[in-house]
Design a protein around this motif. Structure first.
Motif, short mmCIF file in Angstrom:
data_model
loop_
_atom_site.label_atom_id
_atom_site.label_comp_id
_atom_site.label_asym_id
_atom_site.label_seq_id
_atom_site.Cartn_x
_atom_site.Cartn_y
_atom_site.Cartn_z
N LYS A 42 48.74 51.89 38.27
CA LYS A 42 47.29 51.92 38.47
C LYS A 42 46.63 52.94 37.53
O LYS A 42 45.63 52.65 36.88
CB LYS A 42 46.97 52.29 39.92
N HIS A 46 44.15 51.57 34.56
CA HIS A 46 42.74 51.88 34.77
C HIS A 46 42.22 52.72 33.60
O HIS A 46 41.09 52.56 33.15
CB HIS A 46 42.52 52.64 36.08
N GLY A 51 38.31 51.05 32.97
CA GLY A 51 37.65 50.56 34.18
C GLY A 51 37.06 49.16 34.06
O GLY A 51 36.21 48.78 34.85
N CYS A 53 37.58 45.03 34.03
CA CYS A 53 38.45 43.92 34.41
C CYS A 53 38.73 43.07 33.19
O CYS A 53 37.81 42.69 32.46
CB CYS A 53 37.79 43.08 35.50
N THR A 63 38.22 53.97 41.26
CA THR A 63 39.65 53.66 41.27
C THR A 63 40.09 53.24 42.67
O THR A 63 41.27 53.06 42.93
CB THR A 63 40.47 54.89 40.84
N TYR A 67 38.37 47.84 45.15
CA TYR A 67 37.77 47.23 43.96
C TYR A 67 38.82 46.70 42.97
O TYR A 67 38.53 45.81 42.18
CB TYR A 67 36.88 48.25 43.25
N TRP A 68 40.01 47.29 43.00
CA TRP A 68 41.02 46.97 41.99
C TRP A 68 42.33 46.52 42.61
O TRP A 68 42.72 47.00 43.67
CB TRP A 68 41.30 48.21 41.13
N ASP A 69 43.01 45.61 41.92
CA ASP A 69 44.36 45.20 42.29
C ASP A 69 45.26 45.34 41.07
O ASP A 69 44.81 45.13 39.94
CB ASP A 69 44.40 43.72 42.72
N MET A 91 45.26 45.91 35.48
CA MET A 91 44.45 46.04 36.68
C MET A 91 43.33 45.02 36.58
O MET A 91 42.70 44.87 35.53
CB MET A 91 43.85 47.44 36.78
N SER A 92 43.09 44.30 37.65
CA SER A 92 41.97 43.36 37.66
C SER A 92 41.13 43.61 38.90
O SER A 92 41.60 44.20 39.87
CB SER A 92 42.46 41.91 37.64
N CYS A 93 39.88 43.18 38.85
CA CYS A 93 39.04 43.32 40.04
C CYS A 93 39.62 42.46 41.15
O CYS A 93 40.33 41.48 40.90
CB CYS A 93 37.58 42.95 39.73
N ASN A 97 41.57 38.72 40.83
CA ASN A 97 42.95 38.67 41.27
C ASN A 97 43.14 37.65 42.38
O ASN A 97 44.11 36.89 42.40
CB ASN A 97 43.39 40.06 41.74
#
Length: 218
Positions: A42, A46, A51, A53, A63, A67-69, A91-93, A97
């Motif tokens: 992560k 990130h 930050g 996507c 973070t 909001y993030w996966d 990392m995607s939103c 995801n």
């Protein structure tokens, strides 16, 4: 394109141990002993993604996990051996995801050696593709225009049409906002074929807007 994560020796040892477990499978991702690895993943992505996507290109500075996966580009349910592969991670939103989920995104049937050729993927690969060659972001979180088939498939697979529905993807209730966004984008495009396609869509939307306006008056 992204810079893939480099694991520490301790993390590498932990990963090798996990992969060697007799009951290892895609559900092993939820194991408690992977918390350190996940935090490292992560933090790295990130940072290198600033930050943003890699699919919808929205900037999410938080973070927070809401909001993030951690995104497995080739879903771990398809090939569990790629669970920790640096080029299979980003990392995607949460929304992208969730939309992408476990959809098939590659023609490769590889199970041990990760496929690294762009043409083996149906969608824009964050590590292997130049996003702007395939998909135009007219306004992040609102309008996207596919420049190549891979861009169109990315819109479909990642659900980018959740932000809008226009030009063959549905009907946007705010037609005139769409026209304005497309007109601005068309003015910046050098490729005549793409520009003509965009202008044709603008004309179609204009007609649709006039009909809708006429109906509302009547």
């Amino acid at each position: 394109m992204l810079t893939p994560i480099s694991y520490s020796q301790e993390e590498t040892d932990m990963i090798e141990q996990k992969l060697s477990e007799t009951n290892f499978n895609h559900r092993s991702w939820a194991d408690d002993d992977l918390k350190q690895i996940k935090e490292s993943i992560k933090k790295h992505y990130h940072s290198v993604q600033n930050g943003v996507c890699p699919y919808c290109r929205q900037q999410l500075n938080s973070t927070h996990g809401r909001y993030w996966d951690i995104e497995h580009i080739i879903p771990r349910s398809h090939v569990s051996n790629f669970m920790f592969e640096p080029k299979n991670l980003c990392m995607s939103c949460v929304d992208c995801n969730s939309e992408k989920s476990a959809k098939k995104i590659t023609s490769s049937t590889a199970k041990s050696k990760y496929p690294i050729k762009s043409e083996q993927y149906f969608i824009i690969h964050p590590h292997l593709d130049n996003y702007e060659e395939h998909l135009m972001v007219i306004e992040a979180g609102l309008f996207y225009y596919p420049l190549k088939p891979k861009g169109r498939i990315t819109i479909e697979v990642c659900g980018l049409n959740r932000f809008y529905e226009f030009a063959g993807f549905g009907s946007n209730p705010d037609v005139f906002t769409t026209i304005n966004a497309l007109t601005t984008a068309a003015a910046s495009v050098e490729d005549e074929t793409i520009q003509q396609n965009m202008l044709a869509q603008i004309a179609s939307l204009a007609v649709r807007g006039m009909i809708k306006n006429k109906q509302s008056i009547n």
